[in-house]
Design a protein around this motif. Structure first.
Motif, PDB file in Angstrom:
ATOM      1  N   GLU A   5       3.972  -6.313  -1.995  1.00  0.00           N
ATOM      2  CA  GLU A   5       3.789  -6.326  -0.877  1.00  0.00           C
ATOM      3  C   GLU A   5       2.384  -6.094  -0.438  1.00  0.00           C
ATOM      4  OE1 GLU A   5       3.832  -1.487  -0.897  1.00  0.00           O
ATOM      5  OE2 GLU A   5       5.945  -2.181  -0.964  1.00  0.00           O
ATOM      6  N   GLU A   6       1.293  -5.678  -1.141  1.00  0.00           N
ATOM      7  CA  GLU A   6       0.768  -5.705  -0.747  1.00  0.00           C
ATOM      8  C   GLU A   6      -0.496  -7.522  -0.600  1.00  0.00           C
ATOM      9  OE1 GLU A   6      -1.043  -2.284  -3.781  1.00  0.00           O
ATOM     10  OE2 GLU A   6      -0.721  -3.978  -4.754  1.00  0.00           O
ATOM     11  N   VAL A   7       0.389  -7.923  -2.037  1.00  0.00           N
ATOM     12  CA  VAL A   7      -0.243  -8.987  -1.740  1.00  0.00           C
ATOM     13  C   VAL A   7       0.424 -10.035   0.006  1.00  0.00           C
ATOM     14  CG1 VAL A   7       0.881 -12.018  -2.708  1.00  0.00           C
ATOM     15  CG2 VAL A   7       0.721 -10.206  -4.501  1.00  0.00           C
ATOM     16  N   LYS A   8       1.847  -9.509   0.389  1.00  0.00           N
ATOM     17  CA  LYS A   8       2.055 -10.720   1.541  1.00  0.00           C
ATOM     18  C   LYS A   8       0.908  -9.551   2.341  1.00  0.00           C
ATOM     19  CE  LYS A   8       6.884 -10.617   0.848  1.00  0.00           C
ATOM     20  NZ  LYS A   8       8.165  -9.608   0.986  1.00  0.00           N
ATOM     21  N   LYS A   9       0.515  -8.421   2.592  1.00  0.00           N
ATOM     22  CA  LYS A   9       0.177  -8.517   3.480  1.00  0.00           C
ATOM     23  C   LYS A   9      -1.470  -8.636   3.372  1.00  0.00           C
ATOM     24  CE  LYS A   9       2.053  -2.975   3.114  1.00  0.00           C
ATOM     25  NZ  LYS A   9       1.171  -1.684   2.787  1.00  0.00           N
ATOM     26  N   ILE A  10      -2.150  -8.879   2.004  1.00  0.00           N
ATOM     27  CA  ILE A  10      -3.166  -9.583   1.993  1.00  0.00           C
ATOM     28  C   ILE A  10      -2.881 -11.039   2.674  1.00  0.00           C
ATOM     29  CG2 ILE A  10      -5.015 -11.053   0.054  1.00  0.00           C
ATOM     30  CD1 ILE A  10      -4.372  -8.123  -0.920  1.00  0.00           C
ATOM     31  N   ASP A  11      -1.905 -12.074   2.393  1.00  0.00           N
ATOM     32  CA  ASP A  11      -1.779 -13.382   3.118  1.00  0.00           C
ATOM     33  C   ASP A  11      -1.810 -13.255   4.521  1.00  0.00           C
ATOM     34  OD1 ASP A  11      -1.423 -14.919   0.609  1.00  0.00           O
ATOM     35  OD2 ASP A  11       0.625 -14.678   0.551  1.00  0.00           O
ATOM     36  N   VAL A  31      -8.632  -6.303   4.481  1.00  0.00           N
ATOM     37  CA  VAL A  31      -7.776  -6.359   3.355  1.00  0.00           C
ATOM     38  C   VAL A  31      -7.999  -4.346   2.762  1.00  0.00           C
ATOM     39  CG1 VAL A  31      -7.472  -6.229   0.800  1.00  0.00           C
ATOM     40  CG2 VAL A  31      -7.770  -8.071   3.020  1.00  0.00           C
ATOM     41  N   GLN A  32      -9.047  -3.845   2.777  1.00  0.00           N
ATOM     42  CA  GLN A  32      -8.943  -2.787   2.370  1.00  0.00           C
ATOM     43  C   GLN A  32      -8.213  -2.019   2.654  1.00  0.00           C
ATOM     44  OE1 GLN A  32     -12.332  -0.807   0.763  1.00  0.00           O
ATOM     45  NE2 GLN A  32     -12.242   0.016   1.916  1.00  0.00           N
ATOM     46  N   GLU A  33      -8.442  -2.366   4.537  1.00  0.00           N
ATOM     47  CA  GLU A  33      -7.517  -1.152   5.431  1.00  0.00           C
ATOM     48  C   GLU A  33      -5.799  -1.041   4.896  1.00  0.00           C
ATOM     49  OE1 GLU A  33      -6.035  -2.443   9.749  1.00  0.00           O
ATOM     50  OE2 GLU A  33      -8.401  -1.654   9.750  1.00  0.00           O
ATOM     51  N   LYS A  34      -5.556  -2.292   4.785  1.00  0.00           N
ATOM     52  CA  LYS A  34      -4.020  -2.803   4.199  1.00  0.00           C
ATOM     53  C   LYS A  34      -3.547  -1.734   3.101  1.00  0.00           C
ATOM     54  CE  LYS A  34      -2.807  -5.489   7.691  1.00  0.00           C
ATOM     55  NZ  LYS A  34      -2.034  -5.019   8.792  1.00  0.00           N
ATOM     56  N   VAL A  35      -4.393  -2.370   2.090  1.00  0.00           N
ATOM     57  CA  VAL A  35      -4.050  -1.660   0.666  1.00  0.00           C
ATOM     58  C   VAL A  35      -4.740  -0.538   0.183  1.00  0.00           C
ATOM     59  CG1 VAL A  35      -4.042  -2.984  -1.774  1.00  0.00           C
ATOM     60  CG2 VAL A  35      -4.019  -4.265   0.239  1.00  0.00           C
TER      61      VAL A  35
END
Length: 162
Positions: A5-11, A31-35
């Motif tokens: 799920e983190e990879v998807k957010k970063i993508d 990225v920091q906001e999402k992860v």
């Protein structure tokens, strides 16, 4: 290792940045906001997708204090170490906070409930020494004996088990 799920957010962030120039800081922020922080694997993904070296990405991210490379707690407790706070006992408050939380300044509790940080000045020198919680709550005129009350407040108002 990043979760799927983190990879998807970063993508998603990197897809939005595709083909754009000068977007590294914005990408790092998103990225920091999402992860929640900037894991090493995420930095590698960013470098690859933006055609930058890992050292370039890390160099920019490490330059700015607001980027974090380790998971942070749900609650961020900051002890002011500015001149007025220092003179009025902030070091003793910080030491007590470290002892009660079982972590040192700059660390996060194992359950990710609290990150303990220091700051140069909060701007409330008349209330020194000062502690803030999540940049929203301010505790002033502190003594080490008051640390238990701050931790209790963090636990009850912010839903953690400190």
């Amino acid at each position: 290792m990043l979760q799927q799920e983190e990879v998807k957010k970063i993508d998603t962030v990197l897809d939005d940045a595709e083909g754009k120039r000068g977007v590294l800081i914005t990408v790092l922020q998103r990225v920091q906001e999402k992860v929640g922080y900037l894991p090493e694997d995420a930095m590698g993904m960013i470098a690859d997708r933006l055609s930058l070296s890992l050292s370039q990405v890390y160099g920019v991210a490490s330059f700015y204090k607001h980027f974090h490379f380790k998971p942070r707690g749900k609650n961020i407790v900051k002890v002011c170490m500015g001149t007025a706070c220092h003179v009025r006992g902030a070091r003793a408050v910080l030491t007590e906070m470290e002892q009660k939380l079982g972590i040192k300044e700059g660390e996060t509790t194992p359950d990710l409930s609290v990150t303990l940080e220091t700051v140069g000045c909060v701007g409330c020198c008349a209330l020194a020494p000062v502690v803030t919680v999540n940049d929203q709550e301010l505790f002033g005129e502190l003594t080490p004996k008051m640390v238990d009350d701050i931790i209790l407040t963090v636990r009850s108002e912010h839903g953690t088990h400190v």
